[in-house]
Design an enzyme around this catalytic site. Sequence first.
Site, mmCIF file in Angstrom:
data_model
loop_
_atom_site.group_PDB
_atom_site.id
_atom_site.type_symbol
_atom_site.label_atom_id
_atom_site.label_comp_id
_atom_site.label_asym_id
_atom_site.label_seq_id
_atom_site.Cartn_x
_atom_site.Cartn_y
_atom_site.Cartn_z
ATOM 1 N N GLY A 187 0.825 -1.204 0.000
ATOM 2 C CA GLY A 187 0.000 0.000 0.000
ATOM 3 C C GLY A 187 0.852 1.244 0.000
ATOM 4 O O GLY A 187 2.064 1.193 0.196
ATOM 5 N N VAL B 169 4.547 0.903 1.628
ATOM 6 C CA VAL B 169 4.834 -0.269 2.446
ATOM 7 C C VAL B 169 4.902 -1.509 1.564
ATOM 8 O O VAL B 169 4.054 -1.714 0.694
ATOM 9 C CB VAL B 169 3.772 -0.464 3.545
ATOM 10 C CG1 VAL B 169 4.042 -1.727 4.356
ATOM 11 C CG2 VAL B 169 3.753 0.743 4.474
ATOM 12 N N LYS C 262 8.556 -0.016 5.329
ATOM 13 C CA LYS C 262 7.923 1.256 4.999
ATOM 14 C C LYS C 262 8.996 2.219 4.505
ATOM 15 O O LYS C 262 9.882 2.626 5.269
ATOM 16 C CB LYS C 262 7.209 1.828 6.221
ATOM 17 C CG LYS C 262 6.578 3.202 6.015
ATOM 18 C CD LYS C 262 5.932 3.664 7.320
ATOM 19 C CE LYS C 262 5.345 5.051 7.223
ATOM 20 N NZ LYS C 262 4.744 5.500 8.508
ATOM 21 N N GLY D 17 0.757 5.604 1.103
ATOM 22 C CA GLY D 17 0.077 6.681 1.804
ATOM 23 C C GLY D 17 0.785 7.999 1.623
ATOM 24 O O GLY D 17 1.626 8.149 0.729
ATOM 25 N N GLY D 18 0.457 8.950 2.496
ATOM 26 C CA GLY D 18 0.977 10.288 2.333
ATOM 27 C C GLY D 18 2.480 10.388 2.473
ATOM 28 O O GLY D 18 3.122 11.196 1.810
ATOM 29 N N MET D 19 3.070 9.592 3.353
ATOM 30 C CA MET D 19 4.499 9.704 3.613
ATOM 31 C C MET D 19 5.332 8.617 2.959
ATOM 32 O O MET D 19 6.530 8.814 2.737
ATOM 33 C CB MET D 19 4.771 9.690 5.123
ATOM 34 C CG MET D 19 4.447 10.986 5.831
ATOM 35 S SD MET D 19 4.921 10.958 7.581
ATOM 36 C CE MET D 19 6.699 10.730 7.451
ATOM 37 N N GLY D 20 4.722 7.480 2.661
ATOM 38 C CA GLY D 20 5.559 6.417 2.141
ATOM 39 C C GLY D 20 4.789 5.247 1.563
ATOM 40 O O GLY D 20 3.563 5.257 1.478
ATOM 41 N N ASP E 139 -1.833 11.315 17.507
ATOM 42 C CA ASP E 139 -2.746 11.065 16.386
ATOM 43 C C ASP E 139 -3.465 9.730 16.573
ATOM 44 O O ASP E 139 -3.554 8.926 15.642
ATOM 45 C CB ASP E 139 -1.997 11.094 15.060
ATOM 46 C CG ASP E 139 -2.940 11.203 13.857
ATOM 47 O OD1 ASP E 139 -4.079 11.702 14.036
ATOM 48 O OD2 ASP E 139 -2.557 10.788 12.747
#
Length: 242
Positions: free
Chosen positions: A33, A40, A55, A35-38, A150
Amino acid sequence: WERRGVSGEGASDGGPRVGSIVGGKYRVCRRLGQGGMGTVYEARHEVIGRRFALKFLRAELLIRPEILTRFEREARAAGALENENVAAVTDFGVGEDGAPYLVMEFLRGEDLGRLLTRLGPLPVPRAVNAIIQACRGLEAAHAEGVIHRDLKPENLFVVRRGDGTDLVKILDFGIAKLLPEGDASSGTRTGTTIGTPSYMAPEQARGQVVDRRADIWAFGVVLYEMLSGARAFTGETVSDTL
C-alpha cells in the site's frame, strides 16, 4: 494504507522495489500500500525466512528536512517501545537510492476503523477489552516519554489470536512527540495544529500545550465511537469540528 499494508489486505503485487534485496537481508516480495508519507512492502528475511513490512519514505519527500525528521522520529519512538500492544519497529536503514525505511512486524488483521465500518458498534465487552489493551500500549509509550498525538481507529490494529480473541496494537508514531528523558508528563508547545480533527483534545486543536492527556482524550473519543457507531465530534468543515 498502513492498515491494509501491515495486514496484507487489499495489497497489490507491483512496485519498483519488488524483487530487490534491502539492507543486504530483506527481499521485497510485493507492494502492500501507499500513503501520504511512504510506501509499504512485504519483505522476507533472506536468512531466517520471517516476513516483515518495510515502509519507505516517498522519493519526492527526501528533499524536505522536516519530513525526514518526522520519519526518523517515528523510528525512534516506535523502536524504543517493547509492548505487545504496540506494533514493533525492529530496524531502520537507508536504501541504495537514498530512501530511508522502517522495518516493522508483519501483521494480519484490520484496523479498528475498517472493523467499525464493517460491523458497526461493538458489544461492550469487546469494545472495553480493545481500549484496555490500547491503554496498556499507550501507558508503555508514555513511560518512555512518547506522546502519540494522532490516536484514532485507523491507528489501532486488530489481530485475531489463535483462540479467536482480539490483540490490539497501536500503529503509526509518525507525528509522535518525544519528551525529554524522564519527563513523560510535561507539555510542549507546538505552535501548530497536528493530528486528526475529530480526535483532538481542545488544547491540541488550538496548537497549545500537548502532553499525554491529549492521547487519553483521543482514546475516550475512540471508545465513544466503538460503543455508539458515531463520532463524538463532527462538523461540515475542519474548523467546525475543531
